[in-house]
Scaffold this active site. Structure first.
Site, mmCIF file in Angstrom:
data_model
loop_
_atom_site.group_PDB
_atom_site.id
_atom_site.type_symbol
_atom_site.label_atom_id
_atom_site.label_comp_id
_atom_site.label_asym_id
_atom_site.label_seq_id
_atom_site.Cartn_x
_atom_site.Cartn_y
_atom_site.Cartn_z
ATOM 1 N N HIS A 101 7.804 1.274 -0.264
ATOM 2 C CA HIS A 101 7.890 0.039 0.516
ATOM 3 C C HIS A 101 6.621 -0.795 0.344
ATOM 4 O O HIS A 101 5.626 -0.341 -0.227
ATOM 5 C CB HIS A 101 8.099 0.372 1.998
ATOM 6 C CG HIS A 101 6.998 1.227 2.558
ATOM 7 N ND1 HIS A 101 5.736 0.750 2.822
ATOM 8 C CD2 HIS A 101 6.968 2.547 2.865
ATOM 9 C CE1 HIS A 101 4.977 1.728 3.288
ATOM 10 N NE2 HIS A 101 5.698 2.835 3.310
ATOM 11 N N ASP A 157 5.693 6.479 -0.356
ATOM 12 C CA ASP A 157 4.805 7.054 -1.363
ATOM 13 C C ASP A 157 5.064 8.546 -1.521
ATOM 14 O O ASP A 157 4.923 9.105 -2.616
ATOM 15 C CB ASP A 157 3.338 6.783 -1.032
ATOM 16 C CG ASP A 157 2.934 7.173 0.382
ATOM 17 O OD1 ASP A 157 3.795 7.590 1.179
ATOM 18 O OD2 ASP A 157 1.718 7.058 0.700
#
Length: 453
Positions: A50, A345
């Protein structure tokens, strides 16, 4: 089994004009992606983190780590910011320009329904980042990402461990991490990252922080780093010095990407690029240990890698029945050529650990930065043979800070990632499709696949 889909995404049923840049020949894309102009790009799977968000709730809270007041954010904790959305859309514009130059997307109309599809994790930051990426890829086509309908439960594609579908064995998780850190184990982390912790202590002014108590004078590097493994197998975390440094360094990078004044980014105390790299060592170390350690990577990443493999398998098939439906999540539309998976991540690191991929990013100290993506591309050479190539695509610190408008003329950064023991293609950095498929299947954890079907 597929779950219900919310926010259905499709191309316009009546093609609407897009507003990309002028048409570029394949040679323009070849200069960017490094593949010959006469090779055909069949499809791509983009697994993206994101975009820039506000800090999430930390343990310990950030305000315990420094005596100084942390800058405020315009959105709730963990939400994508407006600037974060703009940065994600700029990445999407770059992908769109590249995909049009490679003749994957049409130049002047919206793609056929289903050709571009997105699936995002349930968080606001992942859903809105996915929307921004797709709107950038196909401007004017009113595309939105799809996601699990129930926003109150974890999506197994991105978080199978937290969802309880593929719990960790606590002993195996701890043992896998300790083995990677042998001979000193977790107890040796403070020594291994002494320089990082010492510098972070200075930037935070940790000696005068609430965490040090009224007497003050303690040092961050003297706080033991501990590994917390949940007894129910629902997750692992680093506590203490390295965990705190990892959290703070990521927040500093987010402040920088958000465009906060220089005096508000780490209170103006980060000196230069080398200082950034030193501080982000903590964040990169945490990602490596908790998300790339093979056992943890496979347990957390099997459903996501299975989804990537399913998409590539469907794309390379020219005849015969489609493969069976994937694990929980979307069943790709017929004719899909661009598949955007928007997560975290941790997800990117899981795939890296499973496929044994490693990288350093020029101009970016965070190995898994906001909007950074593992990009899997399926190619055919002039003889029609299929190959897979893996890249990491990202924005540099400069591009993030200055809201650079990305295009083929001003491209995002790309690093081609060699798959171990696989040196095919024109530059020796691609895999023949059968080899890649075999390696990806071998990386999947069968017990996890069975648990989530």
């Amino acid at each position: 089994m597929a779950v219900a889909v919310a926010g259905a995404l499709s191309a316009c049923t009546t093609p609407a004009p897009q507003q990309p840049g002028p048409a570029k020949p394949p040679e323009s894309a070849a200069r960017i992606d490094g593949m010959p102009a006469d090779w055909t790009l069949v499809s791509t799977v983009i697994v993206s983190r994101h975009g820039v968000r506000s800090p999430t709730h930390a343990h310990p809270p950030l305000d315990k780590l420094s005596p100084d007041t942390w800058p405020g954010w315009p959105v709730p904790a963990g939400y994508l910011t407006a600037r974060g959305g703009s940065l994600a859309e700029r990445m999407g514009r770059y992908y769109g320009d590249w995909l049009r130059a490679r003749r994957v997307l049409p130049e002047s109309t919206c793609s056929a329904p289903g050709a571009v599809y997105g699936w995002a994790d349930i968080d606001q930051r992942t859903r809105e980042s996915g929307n921004a990426l797709l709107q950038g890829i196909a401007p004017g086509c009113d595309m939105r990402t799809s996601h699990q309908a129930d926003l109150t439960t974890y999506d197994t594609v991105f978080q199978p461990v937290a969802a309880g579908d593929c719990p960790l064995d606590p002993g195996a998780a701890r043992g896998a991490i300790e083995a990677r850190l042998a001979p000193d184990g977790v107890a040796g982390l403070n020594k291994r990252y002494a320089a990082t912790l010492a510098r972070m202590g200075q930037v935070l002014d940790y000696a005068h922080s609430p965490a040090c108590g009224a007497q003050g004078g303690c040092m961050l590097e003297d706080v033991p780093t501990r590994l917390r493994v949940e007894g129910d197998g629902s997750g692992v975390a680093l506590r203490g010095a390295l965990g705190s440094a990892a959290k703070a360094s990521e927040v500093f990078l987010l402040q920088y990407g958000e465009g906060l004044p220089d005096t508000d980014v780490a209170w103006g105390r980060i000196r230069d690029e080398k200082d950034w790299a030193l501080l982000l060592e903590a964040h990169n170390a945490q990602r490596d240990l908790l998300n790339k350690t093979p056992y943890l990577a496979a347990t957390n990443g099997t459903p996501l890698l299975a989804a990537v493999l399913d998409a590539l398998t469907r794309a390379q098939m020219t005849t015969g029945a489609p493969p069976p439906a994937p694990v929980r999540g979307p069943v790709l539309p017929v004719g899909n050529r661009v598949y955007v998976l928007t997560g975290h991540d941790t997800n990117v690191a899981n795939l890296a650990g499973m496929l044994k991929l490693d990288w350093q990013l020029p101009g970016q100290p965070d190995n898994t930065p906001p909007d950074g993506a593992l990009v899997f591309t399926l190619w055919r050479n002039p003889a029609g043979e299929p190959f897979v190539r893996v890249e990491f695509v990202y924005q540099s610190m400069h591009q993030m800070r200055h809201l650079t408008a990305l295009s083929l003329d001003e491209p995002a950064k790309r690093v081609t990632l060699p798959v171990p023991d696989c040196g095919d293609g024109p530059d020796g950095k691609a895999c023949k499709w059968p080899t890649f498929a075999q390696r990806a299947k071998a990386a999947l954890l069968p017990a996890c696949l069975e648990a989530v079907r």
